[in-house]
Design an enzyme around this catalytic site. Structure first.
Site, PDB file in Angstrom:
ATOM      1  N   HIS A  63     -12.030  13.779  15.428  1.00 41.01           N
ATOM      2  CA  HIS A  63     -11.334  12.761  14.644  1.00 41.01           C
ATOM      3  C   HIS A  63     -12.293  11.723  14.083  1.00 41.01           C
ATOM      4  O   HIS A  63     -13.324  11.430  14.680  1.00 41.01           O
ATOM      5  CB  HIS A  63     -10.310  12.030  15.517  1.00 41.01           C
ATOM      6  CG  HIS A  63      -9.302  12.938  16.128  1.00 41.01           C
ATOM      7  ND1 HIS A  63      -8.711  12.674  17.336  1.00 41.01           N
ATOM      8  CD2 HIS A  63      -8.767  14.115  15.715  1.00 41.01           C
ATOM      9  CE1 HIS A  63      -7.854  13.630  17.635  1.00 41.01           C
ATOM     10  NE2 HIS A  63      -7.879  14.528  16.665  1.00 41.01           N
ATOM     11  N   LYS A  73     -17.167   3.662  18.327  1.00 42.42           N
ATOM     12  CA  LYS A  73     -16.433   3.818  19.584  1.00 42.42           C
ATOM     13  C   LYS A  73     -17.387   3.738  20.770  1.00 42.42           C
ATOM     14  O   LYS A  73     -18.484   4.276  20.733  1.00 42.42           O
ATOM     15  CB  LYS A  73     -15.726   5.183  19.628  1.00 42.42           C
ATOM     16  CG  LYS A  73     -14.695   5.364  18.545  1.00 42.42           C
ATOM     17  CD  LYS A  73     -14.085   6.757  18.599  1.00 42.42           C
ATOM     18  CE  LYS A  73     -13.049   6.923  17.488  1.00 42.42           C
ATOM     19  NZ  LYS A  73     -12.458   8.258  17.492  1.00 42.42           N
ATOM     20  N   TYR A 133     -11.523   4.190  25.384  1.00 45.49           N
ATOM     21  CA  TYR A 133     -12.481   3.896  24.328  1.00 45.49           C
ATOM     22  C   TYR A 133     -12.156   2.597  23.621  1.00 45.49           C
ATOM     23  O   TYR A 133     -11.023   2.302  23.301  1.00 45.49           O
ATOM     24  CB  TYR A 133     -12.638   5.046  23.340  1.00 45.49           C
ATOM     25  CG  TYR A 133     -11.375   5.606  22.732  1.00 45.49           C
ATOM     26  CD1 TYR A 133     -11.039   5.338  21.418  1.00 45.49           C
ATOM     27  CD2 TYR A 133     -10.535   6.435  23.476  1.00 45.49           C
ATOM     28  CE1 TYR A 133      -9.895   5.866  20.846  1.00 45.49           C
ATOM     29  CE2 TYR A 133      -9.396   6.962  22.913  1.00 45.49           C
ATOM     30  CZ  TYR A 133      -9.079   6.679  21.600  1.00 45.49           C
ATOM     31  OH  TYR A 133      -7.940   7.200  21.041  1.00 45.49           O
ATOM     32  N   ASP A 172      -4.574  18.838  15.329  1.00 44.23           N
ATOM     33  CA  ASP A 172      -5.899  19.429  15.499  1.00 44.23           C
ATOM     34  C   ASP A 172      -5.892  20.937  15.312  1.00 44.23           C
ATOM     35  O   ASP A 172      -6.868  21.517  14.853  1.00 44.23           O
ATOM     36  CB  ASP A 172      -6.462  19.080  16.875  1.00 44.23           C
ATOM     37  CG  ASP A 172      -6.783  17.600  17.004  1.00 44.23           C
ATOM     38  OD1 ASP A 172      -6.980  16.938  15.976  1.00 44.23           O
ATOM     39  OD2 ASP A 172      -6.847  17.115  18.139  1.00 44.23           O
TER      40      ASP A 172
END
Length: 185
Positions: A63, A73, A133, A172
Protein backbone atom coordinates in the site's frame (compact mmCIF):
# COMPACT_ATOMS: atom_id res chain seq x y z
CA UNK A 1 18.60 2.31 20.56
CA UNK A 2 20.70 1.03 17.68
CA UNK A 3 20.00 2.63 14.27
CA UNK A 4 20.99 0.97 11.00
CA UNK A 5 20.36 1.99 7.42
CA UNK A 6 19.04 -0.87 5.32
CA UNK A 7 21.72 -2.43 3.08
CA UNK A 8 19.71 -2.14 -0.14
CA UNK A 9 17.56 0.92 0.61
CA UNK A 10 19.60 3.37 2.71
CA UNK A 11 16.57 5.67 3.19
CA UNK A 12 14.88 2.84 5.12
CA UNK A 13 16.04 2.59 8.73
CA UNK A 14 15.89 -0.39 11.10
CA UNK A 15 16.04 0.24 14.84
CA UNK A 16 16.71 -2.19 17.68
CA UNK A 17 15.95 -0.90 21.18
CA UNK A 18 17.89 -1.83 24.27
CA UNK A 19 15.67 -4.13 26.30
CA UNK A 20 16.06 -4.28 30.08
CA UNK A 21 14.60 -7.44 31.57
CA UNK A 22 14.17 -8.53 35.18
CA UNK A 23 11.72 -10.58 37.26
CA UNK A 24 9.02 -7.91 36.75
CA UNK A 25 9.15 -8.11 32.95
CA UNK A 26 10.97 -5.68 30.67
CA UNK A 27 11.41 -2.04 29.76
CA UNK A 28 12.54 -0.57 26.45
CA UNK A 29 12.51 2.86 24.89
CA UNK A 30 10.89 2.40 21.47
CA UNK A 31 11.32 5.86 19.97
CA UNK A 32 12.92 9.21 20.76
CA UNK A 33 12.21 12.09 18.39
CA UNK A 34 15.56 13.91 18.69
CA UNK A 35 17.67 10.78 18.15
CA UNK A 36 15.42 9.54 15.36
CA UNK A 37 15.61 12.81 13.45
CA UNK A 38 19.38 13.12 14.03
CA UNK A 39 19.89 9.77 12.29
CA UNK A 40 17.44 10.58 9.49
CA UNK A 41 18.85 14.05 8.94
CA UNK A 42 15.41 15.68 8.74
CA UNK A 43 12.32 16.26 10.86
CA UNK A 44 9.31 13.94 10.79
CA UNK A 45 6.06 14.88 12.49
CA UNK A 46 3.84 11.87 13.12
CA UNK A 47 0.15 12.81 13.10
CA UNK A 48 -1.67 9.48 13.35
CA UNK A 49 -1.04 6.06 14.88
CA UNK A 50 -2.71 2.89 13.58
CA UNK A 51 -2.92 -0.65 14.86
CA UNK A 52 -4.04 -3.90 13.25
CA UNK A 53 -4.44 -7.46 14.49
CA UNK A 54 -3.93 -10.31 12.05
CA UNK A 55 -3.48 -14.06 12.06
CA UNK A 56 -0.89 -16.31 10.43
CA UNK A 57 -0.63 -15.90 6.66
CA UNK A 58 -2.34 -12.50 6.47
CA UNK A 59 -0.60 -10.33 3.88
CA UNK A 60 -1.43 -6.63 3.89
CA UNK A 61 -0.05 -4.55 1.05
CA UNK A 62 1.70 -3.30 -0.87
CA UNK A 63 0.00 0.00 0.00
CA UNK A 64 0.85 3.64 -0.46
CA UNK A 65 -0.81 7.01 -0.82
CA UNK A 66 0.05 9.11 -3.85
CA UNK A 67 0.89 12.77 -4.25
CA UNK A 68 0.52 15.17 -1.34
CA UNK A 69 -1.11 12.39 0.67
CA UNK A 70 2.09 10.31 0.71
CA UNK A 71 3.02 8.96 4.14
CA UNK A 72 6.20 8.09 5.98
CA UNK A 73 5.67 5.22 8.43
CA UNK A 74 7.34 4.02 11.60
CA UNK A 75 6.27 0.37 11.98
CA UNK A 76 6.68 -2.42 14.53
CA UNK A 77 5.03 -5.56 15.81
CA UNK A 78 3.56 -5.21 19.29
CA UNK A 79 2.83 -8.94 19.44
CA UNK A 80 4.12 -11.74 17.23
CA UNK A 81 6.33 -11.61 14.15
CA UNK A 82 5.88 -10.20 10.66
CA UNK A 83 8.06 -9.81 7.62
CA UNK A 84 7.85 -6.19 6.53
CA UNK A 85 8.51 -4.93 2.99
CA UNK A 86 9.13 -1.43 1.61
CA UNK A 87 9.38 -0.78 -2.15
CA UNK A 88 11.02 2.38 -3.50
CA UNK A 89 8.60 4.14 -5.91
CA UNK A 90 10.71 7.29 -6.37
CA UNK A 91 11.56 7.38 -10.06
CA UNK A 92 14.63 9.60 -9.58
CA UNK A 93 16.09 7.34 -6.88
CA UNK A 94 19.06 5.02 -7.55
CA UNK A 95 17.10 2.34 -5.65
CA UNK A 96 13.86 2.79 -7.66
CA UNK A 97 11.97 -0.52 -7.88
CA UNK A 98 14.09 -2.22 -5.23
CA UNK A 99 12.71 -3.50 -1.95
CA UNK A 100 13.76 -3.89 1.66
CA UNK A 101 12.57 -6.87 3.70
CA UNK A 102 12.95 -6.93 7.49
CA UNK A 103 11.54 -9.28 10.10
CA UNK A 104 9.85 -7.32 12.87
CA UNK A 105 9.66 -9.29 16.09
CA UNK A 106 7.74 -8.00 19.11
CA UNK A 107 10.14 -9.77 21.49
CA UNK A 108 13.08 -7.83 20.06
CA UNK A 109 11.16 -4.59 19.53
CA UNK A 110 12.54 -4.20 16.00
CA UNK A 111 11.18 -1.07 14.32
CA UNK A 112 11.43 0.04 10.69
CA UNK A 113 11.12 3.52 9.21
CA UNK A 114 9.62 3.70 5.71
CA UNK A 115 9.96 7.19 4.15
CA UNK A 116 7.50 8.89 1.83
CA UNK A 117 7.61 7.59 -1.74
CA UNK A 118 7.57 3.92 -0.79
CA UNK A 119 4.92 1.20 -0.97
CA UNK A 120 4.62 -0.86 2.20
CA UNK A 121 3.28 -4.27 3.18
CA UNK A 122 3.70 -7.06 5.68
CA UNK A 123 3.04 -10.78 6.12
CA UNK A 124 2.24 -12.39 9.48
CA UNK A 125 4.62 -15.21 10.44
CA UNK A 126 3.31 -16.00 13.94
CA UNK A 127 -0.10 -17.38 14.96
CA UNK A 128 -1.19 -13.81 15.58
CA UNK A 129 0.39 -10.38 15.26
CA UNK A 130 -0.55 -6.94 16.48
CA UNK A 131 1.06 -4.35 14.23
CA UNK A 132 1.46 -0.65 15.01
CA UNK A 133 2.48 2.19 12.76
CA UNK A 134 2.85 5.91 13.14
CA UNK A 135 2.32 8.00 9.99
CA UNK A 136 3.26 11.57 9.16
CA UNK A 137 0.15 12.32 7.08
CA UNK A 138 -3.53 11.59 7.55
CA UNK A 139 -5.19 8.66 5.83
CA UNK A 140 -6.66 9.80 2.50
CA UNK A 141 -8.76 7.01 0.92
CA UNK A 142 -8.99 8.92 -2.37
CA UNK A 143 -5.18 8.76 -2.70
CA UNK A 144 -4.75 5.12 -1.66
CA UNK A 145 -3.07 2.71 -4.07
CA UNK A 146 -2.08 -0.94 -3.93
CA UNK A 147 0.55 -2.89 -5.87
CA UNK A 148 0.18 -6.66 -6.22
CA UNK A 149 2.26 -8.44 -3.58
CA UNK A 150 3.33 -11.03 -6.18
CA UNK A 151 4.22 -8.59 -8.96
CA UNK A 152 6.73 -10.31 -11.31
CA UNK A 153 8.74 -7.14 -11.93
CA UNK A 154 9.40 -6.64 -8.22
CA UNK A 155 9.90 -10.40 -7.64
CA UNK A 156 9.66 -10.04 -3.85
CA UNK A 157 10.89 -13.18 -2.11
CA UNK A 158 8.12 -13.46 0.50
CA UNK A 159 8.39 -16.25 3.08
CA UNK A 160 7.23 -19.59 1.75
CA UNK A 161 3.66 -19.87 3.01
CA UNK A 162 1.35 -22.17 1.02
CA UNK A 163 -1.07 -20.23 -1.20
CA UNK A 164 -4.08 -21.79 0.53
CA UNK A 165 -2.87 -20.30 3.84
CA UNK A 166 -2.39 -16.75 2.52
CA UNK A 167 -5.13 -14.31 3.51
CA UNK A 168 -5.53 -11.11 1.48
CA UNK A 169 -8.22 -8.45 1.39
CA UNK A 170 -10.41 -8.11 -1.67
CA UNK A 171 -8.58 -4.85 -2.42
CA UNK A 172 -5.16 -6.52 -2.35
CA UNK A 173 -6.30 -9.64 -4.16
CA UNK A 174 -8.40 -8.16 -6.97
CA UNK A 175 -7.75 -4.42 -7.25
CA UNK A 176 -3.99 -4.17 -6.78
CA UNK A 177 -2.12 -3.12 -9.91
CA UNK A 178 1.24 -4.19 -11.30
CA UNK A 179 4.38 -2.26 -10.46
CA UNK A 180 4.58 -1.13 -14.09
CA UNK A 181 1.02 0.29 -13.93
CA UNK A 182 1.38 1.87 -10.47
CA UNK A 183 1.60 5.61 -10.08
CA UNK A 184 5.16 6.53 -9.08
CA UNK A 185 6.66 9.51 -7.32
Amino acid sequence: MEYKQHDILPDVWVMEPKKFTDDRGYFMETWRKADFEAHLGYAVEFVQENESKSTFGVLRGLHYQKGDASQAKLVRALRGRVVDVAVDLRQDSPTFGKYAMVELDAEKGTTMFVPRGFAHGFMVLSDEAVFCYKVDNRYAPEAECSIAYNDPTLAIQWPDIPADQLVLSEKDLRRAVSFLDAEKF
